[in-house]
Design an enzyme around this catalytic site. Structure first.
Site, PDB file in Angstrom:
ATOM      1  CG  ASP A   7      55.311  64.465 -21.467  1.00 18.01           C
ATOM      2  OD1 ASP A   7      55.367  64.044 -22.635  1.00 18.01           O
ATOM      3  OD2 ASP A   7      54.883  65.588 -21.181  1.00 18.01           O
ATOM      4  CB  SER A   8      58.868  67.402 -22.472  1.00 14.58           C
ATOM      5  OG  SER A   8      57.572  67.666 -22.987  1.00 14.58           O
ATOM      6  CB  CYS A  70      57.699  62.924 -24.515  1.00 11.64           C
ATOM      7  SG  CYS A  70      58.368  64.399 -25.320  1.00 11.64           S
ATOM      8  CD  GLU A 162      54.144  71.601 -19.596  1.00 14.53           C
ATOM      9  OE1 GLU A 162      54.453  71.880 -18.423  1.00 14.53           O
ATOM     10  OE2 GLU A 162      53.881  70.441 -19.962  1.00 14.53           O
ATOM     11  CB  CYS A 194      52.064  66.504 -29.083  1.00 13.56           C
ATOM     12  SG  CYS A 194      52.624  67.298 -27.543  1.00 13.56           S
ATOM     13  CG  HIS A 196      51.755  68.649 -23.766  1.00  8.57           C
ATOM     14  ND1 HIS A 196      52.901  67.908 -23.855  1.00  8.57           N
ATOM     15  CD2 HIS A 196      51.917  69.465 -22.685  1.00  8.57           C
ATOM     16  CE1 HIS A 196      53.726  68.255 -22.880  1.00  8.57           C
ATOM     17  NE2 HIS A 196      53.153  69.193 -22.156  1.00  8.57           N
TER      18      HIS A 196
END
Length: 270
Positions: A7-8, A70, A162, A194, A196
């Site tokens: 993942d990013s 991601c 993040e 996403c 996240h």
């Protein structure tokens, strides 16, 4: 027999947690490219290069099969990777298709022609790069007809997560949902495009209201991976232990991951 999860940043931990819950004996190696997050504001060439580098790092850990947890990487890089870059003995799988299969009530590998489905009005929440790619609409069109998709680029949400700023993340979610509802007042389903976003899923559901079914990826991806490994056990790699790797600062990333997932996670430098 490790499987890699890329993942990013932190979002893919939602997918890893679901995989670990479903397959507790499967070693998982997670790599978060926290040094370069977010991917959602980068161009396709940049995303492709960063994703390839991350996948190669996971191959070095003995992971012949890597899940791109991601959506931005899945949308902007996966097809090109599979067509031009991937060695014959490796596999890279994305996170879009399991969710679309659930939305359109299709089983894995159902390649029958597109057909009418129950849901007609779908809200898609994703990063700007994922929205721009139109990858979700492309994959959906292979399976369903007559579905109206309204996509909302959710700038800033990944950055807030993040940074560990839950209050800002939830405020941004509310703002993005309100913007979409002005264009599509009565969606029947909402896609959190996403990985996240499950970390703030409650904020999406609250802003959308109880009448909208929210599709979130982690459990769907875990179920799809379990099915894939049943059919392709040879894709289990040589790795034998679970690890958490990051291109960012391990102490900082460990703290943010622990904050959002509510249990300790210790990252190492990639």
């Amino acid at each position: 027999m490790a499987v890699g999860v890329f993942d990013s940043g932190l979002g893919g931990l939602t997918v890893l947690a679901a995989i670990a819950a479903r397959m507790p004996d499967l070693p998982l190696v997670y790599l978060g490219d926290n040094a370069h997050t977010p991917y959602g504001v980068r161009d396709a060439e940049d995303i492709f290069g960063l994703t390839c580098a991350g996948v190669e790092r996971l191959w070095a850990e003995g992971c012949d099969l890597v899940i791109l947890a991601c959506n931005t990487a899945s949308a902007a890089a996966l097809k090109r990777m599979q067509e031009t870059w991937l060695p014959a003995d490796k596999r890279v799988l994305g996170v879009f298709v399991p969710m679309i299969e659930a939305l359109t009530e299709r089983g894995w590998g159902d390649n029958s022609p597109p057909r009418e489905v129950a849901v007609k009005h779908v809200a898609l929440f994703a990063t700007p790069a994922t929205v721009a790619s139109r990858a979700f609409q492309r994959e959906l069109a292979f399976r369903a007809i007559g579905v109206d998709v309204e996509a909302q680029p959710c700038g800033g949400v990944v950055d807030a997560i993040e940074m560990g700023d839950e209050i800002l993340a939830e405020a941004l979610v509310t703002s993005h949902v309100e913007a979409l509802l002005r264009r599509m007042p009565h969606p029947e389903a909402a896609i959190l495009g996403c990985t996240h976003y499950p970390l703030v899923q409650a904020a999406f559901q609250k802003a959308l209201g109880p009448g909208v079914k929210v599709y979130s990826q982690p459990d769907l991806v875990a179920e799809s991976l379990d099915d894939y490994l049943e059919r392709h056990p040879e894709m289990l790699g040589a790795g034998t232990r679970s690890r958490f790797l990051t291109t960012g600062d391990p102490e900082r990333v460990s703290g943010k991951a622990t904050q959002f997932l509510r249990h300790p996670i210790r990252f190492e430098s990639a």
